[in-house]
Enzyme design. Structure first.
Site, PDB file in Angstrom:
ATOM      1  N   TYR A   4      20.211 -31.927  43.484  1.00  0.00           N
ATOM      2  CA  TYR A   4      20.440 -32.111  42.053  1.00  0.00           C
ATOM      3  C   TYR A   4      21.829 -32.728  41.884  1.00  0.00           C
ATOM      4  CZ  TYR A   4      16.598 -28.818  41.058  1.00  0.00           C
ATOM      5  OH  TYR A   4      15.381 -28.185  40.970  1.00  0.00           O
ATOM      6  N   PHE A  31       9.422 -26.524  35.359  1.00  0.00           N
ATOM      7  CA  PHE A  31       8.886 -27.465  34.362  1.00  0.00           C
ATOM      8  C   PHE A  31       7.949 -26.767  33.375  1.00  0.00           C
ATOM      9  CE2 PHE A  31       9.274 -31.847  36.667  1.00  0.00           C
ATOM     10  CZ  PHE A  31      10.645 -31.747  36.547  1.00  0.00           C
ATOM     11  N   LEU A  71       8.502 -25.646  30.427  1.00  0.00           N
ATOM     12  CA  LEU A  71       8.641 -26.199  29.074  1.00  0.00           C
ATOM     13  C   LEU A  71       8.355 -27.688  29.066  1.00  0.00           C
ATOM     14  CD1 LEU A  71      11.830 -24.395  27.718  1.00  0.00           C
ATOM     15  CD2 LEU A  71       9.427 -23.815  27.393  1.00  0.00           C
ATOM     16  N   PRO A 114       3.891 -31.218  25.387  1.00  0.00           N
ATOM     17  CA  PRO A 114       2.890 -32.119  24.804  1.00  0.00           C
ATOM     18  C   PRO A 114       1.800 -31.319  24.094  1.00  0.00           C
ATOM     19  CG  PRO A 114       3.396 -32.779  27.041  1.00  0.00           C
ATOM     20  CD  PRO A 114       4.065 -31.459  26.829  1.00  0.00           C
TER      21      PRO A 114
END
Length: 293
Positions: free
Chosen positions: A64, A222, A224, A229
């Protein structure tokens, strides 16, 4: 923060008790998960606020940034309190063009662990996930054996896996003790999909079932990002009922879905961080959960 504890590696000699709501650091980096954060003081404040809010599980990776989140964690929180569990990932790397590539040969994994130890300023990492990326050509068992070897050497306390299929999870469990699983999982994402980086991303319900059967915490990533959508209006309906955001209901759903789920929502905004925390105070009814199913 109003949430219960969960025990990682409960049957081991060194179980880890953490609050069942953590923080994922990926969003603290710059655009494209690369480089320094746009607001470095705010990034450091979010990490400090984690401890002040009762969060004691922080997820990171040396790819990261690169190394950005590890360095931010060390700057904000070192020396670390005894109750803090820092979980990192190995198995991937970034190229100068910002692409994601497998980095999972035994020597690669050892290099990543040594780098994590250095940047996090520690002699042992409490929990490390081996992240499966497509196209590596390295047998899964070979990579896992390297992880268990480093655990025997004392560099890693507990071994976990990430982005695994049910078969890979079972293989890993047959080889040694698996403390946690970090897979994609959310209200609207409970099966495998393909991402723009990292190839196929394994989900879902089958892996969660194995985790529950074996008392292994599932750390959803992931949750959220993929849940937002609008595939239907069920989340928004419940959000209106509780005067909450859809993100908060997604997180509340995870906390109610299974006692073995440990959410780690990430954000670079202190305001959104505080909003996410409030999800732990939402009590969904049995009727709510049936409606959301």
């Amino acid at each position: 923060m109003n949430t219960q504890e969960i025990t990682i590696a409960a049957e081991s000699k060194h179980p880890l008790k953490v609050k069942r709501f953590g923080y994922g650091t990926m969003r603290l980096t710059g655009e494209g998960i690369w480089g320094e954060p746009a607001n470095r003081p705010e990034a450091l404040q979010i990490l400090k606020q984690c401890l002040q809010s009762g969060i004691n599980f922080i997820d990171t990776a040396d790819y990261y940034g690169e190394d950005v989140t590890n360095r931010l964690i060390a700057e904000a929180l070192y020396p670390y309190p005894a109750e803090l569990v820092i979980c990192t990932k190995v198995g991937g790397a970034r190229k100068p063009d910002k692409s994601w590539v497998p980095f999972n040969r035994p020597e690669d994994l050892r290099s990543s662990i040594d780098n994590n130890l250095r940047t996090l300023k520690t002699d042992q990492i409490s929990l490390v996930h081996f992240r499966v990326l497509a196209g590596s050509g390295v047998p899964f068992k070979e990579s896992m054996q390297a992880m268990f070897d480093m655990q025997q050497e004392g560099k890693i306390l507990h071994v976990g896996v990430s982005n695994v299929s049910p078969d890979e999870l079972q293989t890993a469990m047959d080889m040694g003790n698996i403390a946690t699983v970090e897979n994609m999982y959310g209200h609207a994402q409970r099966s495998s999909i393909t991402l723009t980086h990292g190839g196929e991303t394994r989900g879902g319900e089958e892996v969660l079932a194995i985790c529950e059967q074996n008392k292994i915490p599932l750390v959803p990533y992931f949750s959220l990002f993929q849940s937002m959508p609008k595939q239907d209006n069920r989340i928004s309906t419940i959000a209106k009922k509780y005067n909450a955001t859809e993100a908060q209901i997604n997180l509340a759903w995870l906390l109610h879905r299974s006692p073995w789920i440990l959410p780690i929502p990430g954000t670079s905004s202190l305001k959104h961080f505080e909003e996410n925390l409030k999800a732990t105070e939402i009590r969904l009814s049995e009727a709510d959960m049936m409606f959301l199913e």
